[in-house]
Design a protein around this motif. Sequence first.
Motif, PDB file in Angstrom:
ATOM      1  N   GLY A 197       0.812  -1.207   0.000  1.00 14.10           N
ATOM      2  CA  GLY A 197       0.000   0.000   0.000  1.00 14.10           C
ATOM      3  C   GLY A 197       0.848   1.260   0.000  1.00 14.10           C
TER       4      GLY A 197
ATOM      5  N   GLY B 100      -3.573  -1.957  -3.078  1.00 14.67           N
ATOM      6  CA  GLY B 100      -3.148  -2.124  -1.685  1.00 14.67           C
ATOM      7  C   GLY B 100      -3.471  -0.964  -0.767  1.00 14.67           C
ATOM      8  N   LEU B 101      -4.080   0.108  -1.291  1.00 17.44           N
ATOM      9  CA  LEU B 101      -4.408   1.252  -0.421  1.00 17.44           C
ATOM     10  C   LEU B 101      -5.680   0.966   0.371  1.00 17.44           C
ATOM     11  CD1 LEU B 101      -3.892   4.402  -2.717  1.00 17.44           C
ATOM     12  CD2 LEU B 101      -2.251   3.312  -1.172  1.00 17.44           C
ATOM     13  N   ASP B 102      -5.700   1.355   1.644  1.00 18.33           N
ATOM     14  CA  ASP B 102      -6.955   1.235   2.383  1.00 18.33           C
ATOM     15  C   ASP B 102      -7.871   2.401   2.030  1.00 18.33           C
ATOM     16  OD1 ASP B 102      -6.043   3.346   4.021  1.00 18.33           O
ATOM     17  OD2 ASP B 102      -5.369   1.993   5.599  1.00 18.33           O
TER      18      ASP B 102
END
Lengths: 285, 285
Positions: B133, B159-161
């Motif tokens: 991320g 992969g980023l929240d």
Amino acid sequence: METLKVSQITKKYGRQMILDDISLTIQPGKIYGLLGRNGAGKSTLLNLIVNRILPTDGTIKLGNDEINDNDVALTQFYLMSEVSLYPKHVTLKQMWEMADLSYGSFNFNRARRLLKEFDIQDENVKLGSLSTGLQTAAKLIVALSVNANYIFLDEPILGLDANHRDVFYQELLKAYEENVKTYVLSTHLIEEIQQLVEHVFILDNEKITVDADVEDLLGEMFVISGPAMLVEEYVKDQNVLGTRSLAGIKTAFVRGALSEEKEIPDQIQIKHPDLQQAFIYLTNK
Amino acid sequence: METLKVSQITKKYGRQMILDDISLTIQPGKIYGLLGRNGAGKSTLLNLIVNRILPTDGTIKLGNDEINDNDVALTQFYLMSEVSLYPKHVTLKQMWEMADLSYGSFNFNRARRLLKEFDIQDENVKLGSLSTGLQTAAKLIVALSVNANYIFLDEPILGLDANHRDVFYQELLKAYEENVKTYVLSTHLIEEIQQLVEHVFILDNEKITVDADVEDLLGEMFVISGPAMLVEEYVKDQNVLGTRSLAGIKTAFVRGALSEEKEIPDQIQIKHPDLQQAFIYLTNK
């Protein structure tokens, strides 16, 4: 089916605290969301529940039995996780046979139907030969067809395109309609599961900070937008979680009941956030 | 800024057709979405445009100049892609210096601010030491601070929240407000970019099947739901892309103008789809 109770679970790796005194209850027959930022400990919690790792402290019980000395309990739990427990050369059909051996009564018919839904040609294909998205699909097929009462899904949408994510959501609802089970979904695509989950847990800073029905949580949160001065005046005694401004419009995110005495100016709009917006404001630093 | 014109581009690998006679025009100063299912050839198209790979046939021009013999054109394009072109031991600050050397006038101030927004402690950290991320975040920082007129973003949210995706969307809008550029976003999180993009291309079966402003596209699509018999009767002469049923309610997705003569029964609801729903029905097999 019995209630799953996580009581005062702590997990440390060396001196690093991952989960700090977590307690929560999972009722049979509901669909839950387990939400948290990257690194919040969601996967650790799921691995503890299915007994793949052991807690530093605390207990996990299914009904009256501790799960870590109770094989019967463990044959009721299925965890689909990012980490593949399968060797690369295993075929999808062998995955199904393994699930049938461990849990009994695997739903081969559903698995074959899902194979088509996910555009996979052949059950004899090797897991390791598939793209990331189709490996996820292959694992979802097992999770939706296995004979376990508690299904835990850790990032179930990794690499899936919008169409295959849609297949998954529809098929989860269909499986749930046919045979009520407990599902716990942990995902970063929160907007997409809002319609699926009844209750959410939010993990933040090693603790459970939200344990609420989605409807109740969103009912007590408000998105207030309009001209900056009016919005600032209106929210000044409220619990403001955050604000943002774009093109002259200010938006404030508020948690807690709004004052009923205060008049709402015409130029101000008030609505409830969606679950993803709520999550972002509840967990931003 | 000049118009980017892709004309009759074909790309084959051996005998496998990836892109078949693609033509499209990218106007300066707009934000575009490039959508397609897994494997549709989106990354191939972006790599062709920035001249990382060569077409089997066709031309790509910026203004009057072909991009493949024109270095000036290439210093105006920046592609952020999943594949990292950076060695693992490079630090974030070195990435910024490389972008400054290649494109000039790198926005170091914005990059430092974004570093904080993405919760990265230190610009001297090595790219390879970050989680998936945060590696994405590090690449986004370059893409949002580099001095290029055309920014191409291939899966910019890997992969980023949800919080970091939100940072990215907000910062893209902010960068666009400050300095109008052309952005082309290719992503599977279509719901989340609906508010960002003005125009979309959909790649399907090696062709561009949709080349339309979002508003126009959604304006001619309808989601019709209600009791099954009424819905079936209402849509029977329409161009139905797909249907689904849940808990007794049938929903049909229709493309094209609805008959104005036909009366709409009270129990039937009609609305426009969101962009992700539209995409799913336009690209399902």
